[in-house]
Enzyme design. Structure first.
Site, mmCIF file in Angstrom:
data_model
loop_
_atom_site.group_PDB
_atom_site.id
_atom_site.type_symbol
_atom_site.label_atom_id
_atom_site.label_comp_id
_atom_site.label_asym_id
_atom_site.label_seq_id
_atom_site.Cartn_x
_atom_site.Cartn_y
_atom_site.Cartn_z
ATOM 1 N N GLY A 17 0.840 -1.199 0.000
ATOM 2 C CA GLY A 17 0.000 0.000 0.000
ATOM 3 C C GLY A 17 0.866 1.237 0.000
ATOM 4 O O GLY A 17 0.543 2.254 0.626
ATOM 5 N N ASP A 21 -2.668 6.774 1.242
ATOM 6 C CA ASP A 21 -2.650 7.921 2.148
ATOM 7 C C ASP A 21 -1.899 7.620 3.441
ATOM 8 O O ASP A 21 -1.157 8.468 3.951
ATOM 9 C CB ASP A 21 -4.096 8.338 2.447
ATOM 10 C CG ASP A 21 -4.184 9.679 3.145
ATOM 11 O OD1 ASP A 21 -3.813 10.696 2.522
ATOM 12 O OD2 ASP A 21 -4.617 9.718 4.311
ATOM 13 N N LEU A 22 -2.083 6.427 3.987
ATOM 14 C CA LEU A 22 -1.411 6.075 5.243
ATOM 15 C C LEU A 22 0.107 6.116 5.091
ATOM 16 O O LEU A 22 0.817 6.660 5.943
ATOM 17 C CB LEU A 22 -1.863 4.694 5.714
ATOM 18 C CG LEU A 22 -1.163 4.156 6.963
ATOM 19 C CD1 LEU A 22 -1.413 5.053 8.165
ATOM 20 C CD2 LEU A 22 -1.627 2.732 7.263
ATOM 21 N N ARG A 51 1.366 -0.461 -7.414
ATOM 22 C CA ARG A 51 1.007 -0.939 -8.754
ATOM 23 C C ARG A 51 1.315 0.105 -9.825
ATOM 24 O O ARG A 51 1.351 -0.208 -11.007
ATOM 25 C CB ARG A 51 -0.484 -1.281 -8.803
ATOM 26 C CG ARG A 51 -0.893 -2.351 -7.824
ATOM 27 C CD ARG A 51 -2.383 -2.594 -7.777
ATOM 28 N NE ARG A 51 -2.865 -3.287 -8.973
ATOM 29 C CZ ARG A 51 -4.075 -3.835 -9.056
ATOM 30 N NH1 ARG A 51 -4.904 -3.757 -8.014
ATOM 31 N NH2 ARG A 51 -4.459 -4.445 -10.155
ATOM 32 N N ASP A 177 -2.447 0.050 16.946
ATOM 33 C CA ASP A 177 -3.536 0.948 17.339
ATOM 34 C C ASP A 177 -2.864 2.278 17.660
ATOM 35 O O ASP A 177 -2.211 2.416 18.696
ATOM 36 C CB ASP A 177 -4.278 0.403 18.553
ATOM 37 C CG ASP A 177 -5.469 1.278 18.962
ATOM 38 O OD1 ASP A 177 -5.496 2.466 18.585
ATOM 39 O OD2 ASP A 177 -6.367 0.773 19.655
ATOM 40 N N HIS A 178 -3.009 3.244 16.754
ATOM 41 C CA HIS A 178 -2.224 4.474 16.921
ATOM 42 C C HIS A 178 -2.579 5.217 18.206
ATOM 43 O O HIS A 178 -1.788 6.007 18.703
ATOM 44 C CB HIS A 178 -2.382 5.393 15.698
ATOM 45 C CG HIS A 178 -3.727 6.007 15.542
ATOM 46 N ND1 HIS A 178 -4.773 5.392 14.877
ATOM 47 C CD2 HIS A 178 -4.215 7.197 15.964
ATOM 48 C CE1 HIS A 178 -5.824 6.181 14.900
ATOM 49 N NE2 HIS A 178 -5.522 7.274 15.552
ATOM 50 N N GLU A 216 -15.008 13.836 17.024
ATOM 51 C CA GLU A 216 -14.428 14.303 15.769
ATOM 52 C C GLU A 216 -15.348 15.342 15.135
ATOM 53 O O GLU A 216 -16.567 15.217 15.210
ATOM 54 C CB GLU A 216 -14.240 13.140 14.796
ATOM 55 C CG GLU A 216 -13.330 12.034 15.286
ATOM 56 C CD GLU A 216 -13.250 10.892 14.291
ATOM 57 O OE1 GLU A 216 -12.393 10.934 13.401
ATOM 58 O OE2 GLU A 216 -14.068 9.956 14.398
ATOM 59 N N ASP A 235 -15.813 0.847 14.655
ATOM 60 C CA ASP A 235 -14.685 1.641 14.176
ATOM 61 C C ASP A 235 -13.872 2.245 15.306
ATOM 62 O O ASP A 235 -12.649 2.369 15.202
ATOM 63 C CB ASP A 235 -15.199 2.760 13.262
ATOM 64 C CG ASP A 235 -14.069 3.571 12.634
ATOM 65 O OD1 ASP A 235 -13.194 2.953 11.993
ATOM 66 O OD2 ASP A 235 -14.058 4.801 12.790
ATOM 67 N N HIS A 240 -10.029 1.206 19.677
ATOM 68 C CA HIS A 240 -9.377 2.342 20.327
ATOM 69 C C HIS A 240 -9.834 2.565 21.772
ATOM 70 O O HIS A 240 -9.027 2.607 22.700
ATOM 71 C CB HIS A 240 -9.632 3.629 19.552
ATOM 72 C CG HIS A 240 -9.055 3.633 18.171
ATOM 73 N ND1 HIS A 240 -7.837 3.087 17.860
ATOM 74 C CD2 HIS A 240 -9.546 4.134 17.006
ATOM 75 C CE1 HIS A 240 -7.586 3.249 16.566
ATOM 76 N NE2 HIS A 240 -8.610 3.871 16.038
ATOM 77 N N LYS A 328 -18.904 11.463 14.987
ATOM 78 C CA LYS A 328 -18.425 12.319 13.905
ATOM 79 C C LYS A 328 -19.335 13.532 13.755
ATOM 80 O O LYS A 328 -20.482 13.525 14.184
ATOM 81 C CB LYS A 328 -18.375 11.530 12.596
ATOM 82 C CG LYS A 328 -17.315 10.428 12.602
ATOM 83 C CD LYS A 328 -17.153 9.798 11.233
ATOM 84 C CE LYS A 328 -15.998 8.798 11.223
ATOM 85 N NZ LYS A 328 -14.687 9.449 11.435
#
Length: 463
Positions: A17, A21-22, A51, A177-178, A216, A235, A240, A328
């Site tokens: 990947g 974005d990550l 790719r 897990d950030h 958020e 999520d 988290h 959110k």
């Protein structure tokens, strides 16, 4: 004898990947920080899998802009050029099993014998990648870092874990897990166990309730397709916030190192009582306008907000409610832990707030006599804003930097463990089953609010 023949064996991280974005926003800047700080071996390589038909020069040009914008350490052209020597762009289709033979041939050519694989891709690709590695790279000494979500439910997570463990071994799977890499999450352990004023009162006798908030201001954005099948409970709460809860409420580890921490976390998570009366202990909401977002089912019943009240079945926390909320499109971006201490008579209870993001620090409110002749009390506060100090911001590792550095040296203390993932999934699955069975409501809430007004009946949320 050629230069390659005399080359020392190397260690490397392979980023599946590598054009996502990550990788751009988090992984490449984090690895740059580690390089600047001298925490990468001289021969360490960063192999980026993608790719797209990028030349090595083109990829480095792209990486430069992302590192310059997102690296914590000061960007320096000379330092980046040195860092860029570590990066190798490897074009391949990760869904084509036969191309893993070419990847292994490349590893052999480069004399790489210590591997970290980072799955910075959607979970649907995890087994595909593992199958390719298993077929052609089985002899590699390897660890794997897995991003969440880890499976859509417990059954799928178990299948995924078995396949990964079959190849890597359970102890070489690092569930990232950030949240666990954030400075103030790590600081919770110091606050609890290294300060006598808190260590002795961190229990049911002195604490009224504990609130954990992850609010958020953004919506679902580009994650709409995933999020609409997941929702706030899966999520955010399942991974988290239950992890944060385990750090806040666990017993002091009796064994040194990561094993002791993991045992204490697991024991705490296992002691969470299942929620039976869902209607009085869970509020689910969806922000007005969610159904108009791109790639969202117009009839979606997915929650974008969840607030729950739960209890821990052990002596320390008997009858102490824990409140968790996340959502959110809320009015304020904040992640924090609030410890509400019990009142003394008519005097308001003390409040400890551990601020995790965007500000980092500790706020403590206590009571003192107001100056003058009257015996009147007033609240006094001590407010330590760690992130407000420039030196702290410069010297504090970003979450991914901390976590990548820990994995490279084999420190598992900052990573979720499989047994913890199992009990967390069991709790959430049980909760969702009862939520649907009891016909509970999905409440609408205005964007910019702090969620459904029904959640206010739980507790006086401290913002």
């Amino acid at each position: 004898m050629t230069g390659l023949e005399t080359m020392k064996n190397r260690s490397a991280i392979t980023l599946f990947g590598g054009t996502g974005d990550l990788t751009y926003r988090k992984l490449l800047p984090a690895l740059y920080n580690l390089d600047v700080l001298g925490k990468l071996d001289d021969n360490f390589k960063i192999i980026v899998i993608g790719r797209r038909a990028y030349t090595p020069e083109k990829y480095i040009e792209i990486a430069r802009d992302w590192v310059k914008e997102y690296a914590r350490t000061k960007f320096d052209n000379e330092q980046f050029e040195s860092y860029a020597q570590r990066i190798i762009y490897f074009k391949m289709d990760m869904t084509n099993e036969e191309e893993y033979k070419l990847l292994q041939d490349f590893y052999t050519f480069m004399k790489i014998d210590q591997h970290v694989y980072y799955y910075a891709v959607a979970p649907s690709f995890f087994i595909t990648i593992t199958n390719g590695l298993k077929k052609y790279c089985a002899s590699n000494n390897a660890k794997v870092i897995i991003e969440k979500p880890f499976g859509e439910n417990l059954e799928k997570a178990a299948i995924l874990n078995d396949r990964l463990a079959e190849f890597f071994g359970q102890e070489e799977i690092y569930h990232i897990d950030h949240y666990l890499g954030k400075e103030m999450i790590q600081n919770i352990l110091s606050l609890r166990f290294k300060n006598v004023i808190f260590k002795g009162i961190w229990n049911k006798d002195f604490i009224e309730n504990i609130q954990i908030t992850a609010a958020e201001t953004v919506g679902v954005g580009t994650r709409a397709s995933y999020y609409d099948k997941s929702g706030a409970l899966k999520d955010m709460v399942q991974n988290h916030l239950l992890q944060v809860l385990s750090i806040v409420a666990m017993e002091e580890p009796t064994e040194e190192g990561s094993k002791g921490i993991h045992i204490s976390q697991y024991n705490l998570l296992s002691a969470i009582k299942p929620i039976e009366d869902v209607n009085n202990n869970l509020i689910m909401g969806q922000y007005i306008g969610y159904l108009d977002e791109a790639n969202i089912d117009p009839d979606s019943k997915t929650e974008t907000y969840a607030a729950l009240k739960l209890f821990v079945d052990n002596e320390r926390w008997e009858n102490v409610p824990f409140f968790i909320r996340t959502g959110k499109r809320l009015g304020d971006r904040q992640t924090q832990v609030v410890v509400q201490f019990k009142a003394v008579g008519d005097t308001p209870g003390n409040v400890l707030i551990i601020k995790i993001q965007p500000d980092e620090g500790v706020y403590f409110q206590f009571n003192a006599k107001k100056p003058g002749t009257e015996q009147e009390l007033q609240p006094i506060s001590l407010d330590f804003c760690q992130s407000c100090i420039l030196e702290n911001r410069i010297n504090t590792p970003e979450a991914y930097e901390r976590l990548l550095g820990a994995c490279l040296v084999g420190d598992r203390s900052l990573f979720s463990q499989w047994d913890q993932i199992v009990v967390s999934w069991e709790f959430i699955n049980n909760l969702l089953e009862k939520y649907h069975k009891q016909g509970s409501l999905l409440h609408n809430y205005e964007q910019g609010s702090m969620g459904p007004i029904e959640a206010e009946k739980f507790v006086n949320w401290i913002n």
